[in-house]
Design an enzyme around this catalytic site. Structure first.
Site, PDB file in Angstrom:
ATOM      1  N   GLU A 363      51.297  42.948  40.585  1.00  0.00           N
ATOM      2  CA  GLU A 363      51.378  42.134  39.662  1.00  0.00           C
ATOM      3  C   GLU A 363      52.543  41.355  38.654  1.00  0.00           C
ATOM      4  O   GLU A 363      52.839  41.891  37.976  1.00  0.00           O
ATOM      5  CB  GLU A 363      50.598  41.602  37.910  1.00  0.00           C
ATOM      6  CG  GLU A 363      49.242  41.382  38.061  1.00  0.00           C
ATOM      7  CD  GLU A 363      48.419  40.712  37.064  1.00  0.00           C
ATOM      8  OE1 GLU A 363      48.812  40.061  37.069  1.00  0.00           O
ATOM      9  OE2 GLU A 363      47.314  40.561  37.459  1.00  0.00           O
ATOM     10  N   ASP A 551      44.705  47.596  41.995  1.00  0.00           N
ATOM     11  CA  ASP A 551      43.979  46.768  41.965  1.00  0.00           C
ATOM     12  C   ASP A 551      42.566  45.926  42.458  1.00  0.00           C
ATOM     13  O   ASP A 551      43.230  45.086  43.110  1.00  0.00           O
ATOM     14  CB  ASP A 551      44.563  45.819  39.808  1.00  0.00           C
ATOM     15  CG  ASP A 551      43.702  44.363  39.497  1.00  0.00           C
ATOM     16  OD1 ASP A 551      42.379  45.075  39.762  1.00  0.00           O
ATOM     17  OD2 ASP A 551      43.767  43.626  39.201  1.00  0.00           O
ATOM     18  N   ASN A 553      39.838  44.981  41.401  1.00  0.00           N
ATOM     19  CA  ASN A 553      38.158  44.630  41.183  1.00  0.00           C
ATOM     20  C   ASN A 553      37.645  44.843  40.920  1.00  0.00           C
ATOM     21  O   ASN A 553      37.116  43.845  41.429  1.00  0.00           O
ATOM     22  CB  ASN A 553      39.288  43.037  41.207  1.00  0.00           C
ATOM     23  CG  ASN A 553      40.197  42.411  40.644  1.00  0.00           C
ATOM     24  OD1 ASN A 553      40.237  42.412  39.014  1.00  0.00           O
ATOM     25  ND2 ASN A 553      41.622  41.708  40.672  1.00  0.00           N
ATOM     26  N   ASN A 609      41.248  47.981  32.839  1.00  0.00           N
ATOM     27  CA  ASN A 609      40.899  47.204  31.518  1.00  0.00           C
ATOM     28  C   ASN A 609      40.359  46.714  30.981  1.00  0.00           C
ATOM     29  O   ASN A 609      38.757  46.971  30.726  1.00  0.00           O
ATOM     30  CB  ASN A 609      40.533  46.500  33.427  1.00  0.00           C
ATOM     31  CG  ASN A 609      41.043  44.955  32.985  1.00  0.00           C
ATOM     32  OD1 ASN A 609      39.958  44.248  32.360  1.00  0.00           O
ATOM     33  ND2 ASN A 609      42.162  44.161  32.488  1.00  0.00           N
ATOM     34  N   PHE A 614      35.845  41.684  29.215  1.00  0.00           N
ATOM     35  CA  PHE A 614      35.671  43.027  29.757  1.00  0.00           C
ATOM     36  C   PHE A 614      36.271  44.292  29.607  1.00  0.00           C
ATOM     37  O   PHE A 614      37.374  43.925  29.051  1.00  0.00           O
ATOM     38  CB  PHE A 614      35.857  42.658  31.158  1.00  0.00           C
ATOM     39  CG  PHE A 614      35.653  43.724  32.490  1.00  0.00           C
ATOM     40  CD1 PHE A 614      34.166  43.808  33.128  1.00  0.00           C
ATOM     41  CD2 PHE A 614      36.725  44.406  32.360  1.00  0.00           C
ATOM     42  CE1 PHE A 614      34.216  44.825  33.819  1.00  0.00           C
ATOM     43  CE2 PHE A 614      36.554  45.227  33.490  1.00  0.00           C
ATOM     44  CZ  PHE A 614      35.413  45.620  34.111  1.00  0.00           C
TER      45      PHE A 614
END
Length: 687
Positions: A363, A551, A553, A609, A614
């Site tokens: 990112e 990342d 996910n 995270n 979450f």
């Protein structure tokens, strides 16, 4: 880290032997709240009148046989000795906001004589399967807005078909601790009109609560853990002995009604609510006062390992791109902590403090890479490789600067970059002959323009070579198949390049560039470096050490995790469903590398995270277990600190993701030729 000078006006109060921070807001000036907050408060006024005071459509659970006599309340004299405030906050006339406050307060007082009054309302009982999940559906992606990889609660364990508890009017002097620690599915909790003298700090465990009523008790302090309840829309605490509010209330950005009437609070609180409403008060407390106490440094966890002459440290970090860091997603965070100018400095400090040999960032937008990180890290011996998401190819230069991607930085004095590639998941998929006729490729994979970057490095001194991958995988839990296809393509492309790189000729110029005297201080001592060693040759691709960061996910046990760690996955895996992805679904997916998650040495971190909706592991550092072993890992965040922090980013953690770091020992290799050209764990803390 931000200055905390603005906190000097706070009062300190004792609670259970520990120091708590409470606000003495002392507002001598008119607070100018933001226009959108004012508008929000006006919009919610009528909605609150209809819903906040009672159970609404939620199902209520009664305590059953518990009952006791309830004190009688008169219109002007409260059981706690306080007087009802019949005056407004402005010029002797009621404001709209204070009328609402008094309406809820009067409703509470009138119901004091009726035990279990909330569950007796006509529309109180309704099964949960008919009720939408507010925590998951609260935030939706606006049309035209770009998606951000945000994980959300996908499953809440409910032990019964109810999510509300009504203990009102029972004369209770204490509430059992397990109510707060085990009934984490509760959405509404009614403890009003009892004889409680304290609110258990364990209230912070009930993070799904949207309505909490503690009115009509003798509570003196609100614990700071109240700030963990960011889903609260109504916090009613009328008619208690509360004299101050903890600054952590500033986290409650969804709060529509804060019921404070009938408490010995400073008049400024009432005036602020009267003038501007609850939303403005919360915003003020968040942005002007809310800075959590410093956490303890994260632990380093060390492991016994074989003697080695070469080591490598790798840091992976999703830094939360500026365009995704909005108040709509992170409303519990002070505006100053969301500002990119502050966050980027904290991110840079983290990178420089950790001093890793290789840094993988996700990112990162092009502008930040070119104008900040590339420049600032270059002065600390880092060179960088960056590729944005593929959408940047179709944009103007101005628009493309804001597109995020993946960056790999490496210490230039230690490594030389022999080659680099970008893996375009969607572009690779639609150009595969076996996938050109698959509708799922065009409908599900092609619209996601995520990428990975792979760099091929050589150690200048030892001649050993290593492949470094950095990936950012699609976020949506409903697209587990897309995640799996992206990772399968990543491993396929790395496998092909590894075979090519295993035959790459030796590097003939590995001397570190030295500045002339004209470029620096002529009197500065000149560094002396060892003579570069010859390049090592590898017989095949999997023999080259491989590290993949990113990342992903994806949680442990998903198809993504299993494919990477097991090296193969059948085409019938449940994550693919019944969809067709060419050879991936016909023949299965596989790769030749023996990869492990570095953090599997400790069973993974507790989370990578951390947000109110979450908390879990999504980020990993994978390594070739046949070529490397783990020396040390950067550990978890201080648990005590997290008890009052509902989510990241904040003043100490500039992203909603954690930085991961692992140190590896490179196992001695037995190369075919040289070409010229869980054991013993101990812990410590480092800053």
């Amino acid at each position: 880290m931000y200055s905390q000078n603005h906190l000097q006006g706070q009062n300190m109060m004792m609670n259970g032997g520990g120091h708590q921070r409470y606000q003495n807001i002392g507002m001598g000036h008119k607070y100018q709240h933001q226009q959108h907050q004012q508008h929000h408060g006006q919009q919610n006024h009528h909605h609150q009148n209809n819903n906040v005071g009672g159970m609404g459509h939620q199902h209520t659970f009664s305590s059953g046989t518990m009952s006791t006599s309830t004190p009688h309340f008169t219109p002007s004299n409260l059981h706690n000795g306080n007087q009802i405030d019949n005056q407004s906050g402005i010029n002797g006339s009621y404001s709209q906001h204070w009328q609402q406050q008094m309406q809820f307060a009067n409703d509470s007082r009138q119901g004091a004589q009726f035990p279990h009054r909330h569950c007796k309302k006509p529309d109180a009982v309704q099964l949960l399967n008919k009720v939408s999940d507010e925590a998951n559906s609260e935030e939706t992606i606006e049309e035209g807005k770009e998606e951000r990889n945000r994980a959300t609660v996908t499953e809440v364990v409910r032990r019964q078909d109810w999510d509300a508890l009504d203990f009102s009017g029972q004369g209770l002097k204490a509430i059992s601790h397990p109510i707060f620690t085990q009934f984490v599915f509760l959405r509404r909790l009614f403890l009003d009109h009892n004889q409680l003298h304290r609110l258990d700090p364990a209230i912070g465990h009930l993070r799904l609560l949207n309505h909490l009523d503690i009115s009509g008790n003798n509570i003196m302090e609100i614990p700071p853990e109240i700030g963990m309840l960011v889903n609260l829309k109504a916090l009613l605490m009328f008619d208690n002995q509360i004299s101050g509010l903890p600054m952590e209330i500033g986290h409650l950005y969804r709060l529509e009604v804060l019921g404070i009437e009938g408490n010995p609070l400073e008049r400024e609180y009432k005036e602020h609510i009267s003038n501007s409403g609850t939303t403005a008060l919360i915003s003020m407390m968040r942005d002007q006062f809310l800075v959590p106490q410093d956490p303890l440094p994260r632990e380093w966890i060390h492991f016994d390992h074989s003697p080695t002459s070469e080591s490598l440290s790798v840091l992976s970090y999703n830094i939360l791109c500026d365009k995704y860091c909005t108040t709509s997603l992170y409303g519990y965070t002070p505006a100053k902590a969301l500002a990119w100018e502050n966050r980027r400095d904290l991110i840079l400090d983290e990178i420089l403090t950790r001093d890793a040999d290789v840094v993988c960032l996700q990112e990162v937008d092009r502008e930040s890479f070119q104008e900040f990180f590339h420049f600032r890290l270059a002065s600390n011996d880092y060179k960088g490789v960056f590729y944005p998401k593929t959408r940047a190819k179709t944009m103007t230069e101005k628009e493309a600067k804001l597109v995020d991607g993946c960056a790999i930085f490496y210490k230039a004095k230690k490594y030389i970059c022999l080659d680099k590639i970008v893996v375009d998941f969607a572009g690779t998929a639609i150009n595969r002959p076996d996938m050109k006729t698959e509708h799922d490729i065009f409908n599900r994979v092609m619209p996601r323009d995520h990428i990975a970057v792979v760099a091929f490095l050589e150690n200048r001194l030892t001649g050993s070579r290593i492949m470094i991958g950095n990936a950012h995988i699609f976020w949506d839990p409903a697209f587990a198949d897309v995640k799996l296809v992206q990772v399968a393509i990543l491993m396929e492309q790395i496998t092909k390049k590894a075979e090519e790189w295993s035959t790459k000729p030796p590097c003939t110029d590995k001397a570190v560039f030295r500045h002339s005297e004209m470029d620096g201080d002529p009197e500065a001592p000149q560094e002396t470096s060892a003579e570069p060693g010859p390049s090592l040759e590898y017989s095949n691709g999997p023999q080259i050490p491989l590290i993949i960061c990113g990342d992903f996910n994806s949680a442990v046990g998903t198809g993504v995790y299993d494919l990477i760690t097991k090296g193969e996955l059948p085409g019938t895996h449940e994550d693919l469903g019944s969809r067709g992805y060419g050879n991936f679904t016909r023949d299965g997916m596989h790769h030749p590398f023996k990869l492990k998650s570095a953090y599997n040495m400790i069973g993974e971190l507790k989370f990578t995270n951390y947000t109110p909706t979450f908390s879990g592991v999504l980020d990993y550092i994978w390594y070739s277990s046949n070529a490397m072993e783990v020396i040390s890992l950067l550990g978890d965040v201080d648990e005590q600190y997290l008890r009052r922090v509902p989510g990241f980013p904040n003043a100490h953690f500039p992203s909603d993701h954690l930085a991961l770091q692992a140190e590896f020992a490179i196992k001695p290799q037995k190369p075919t030729k040289l070409i010229d050209g869980e054991n013993g764990v101990h812990r410590d803390r480092r800053g």
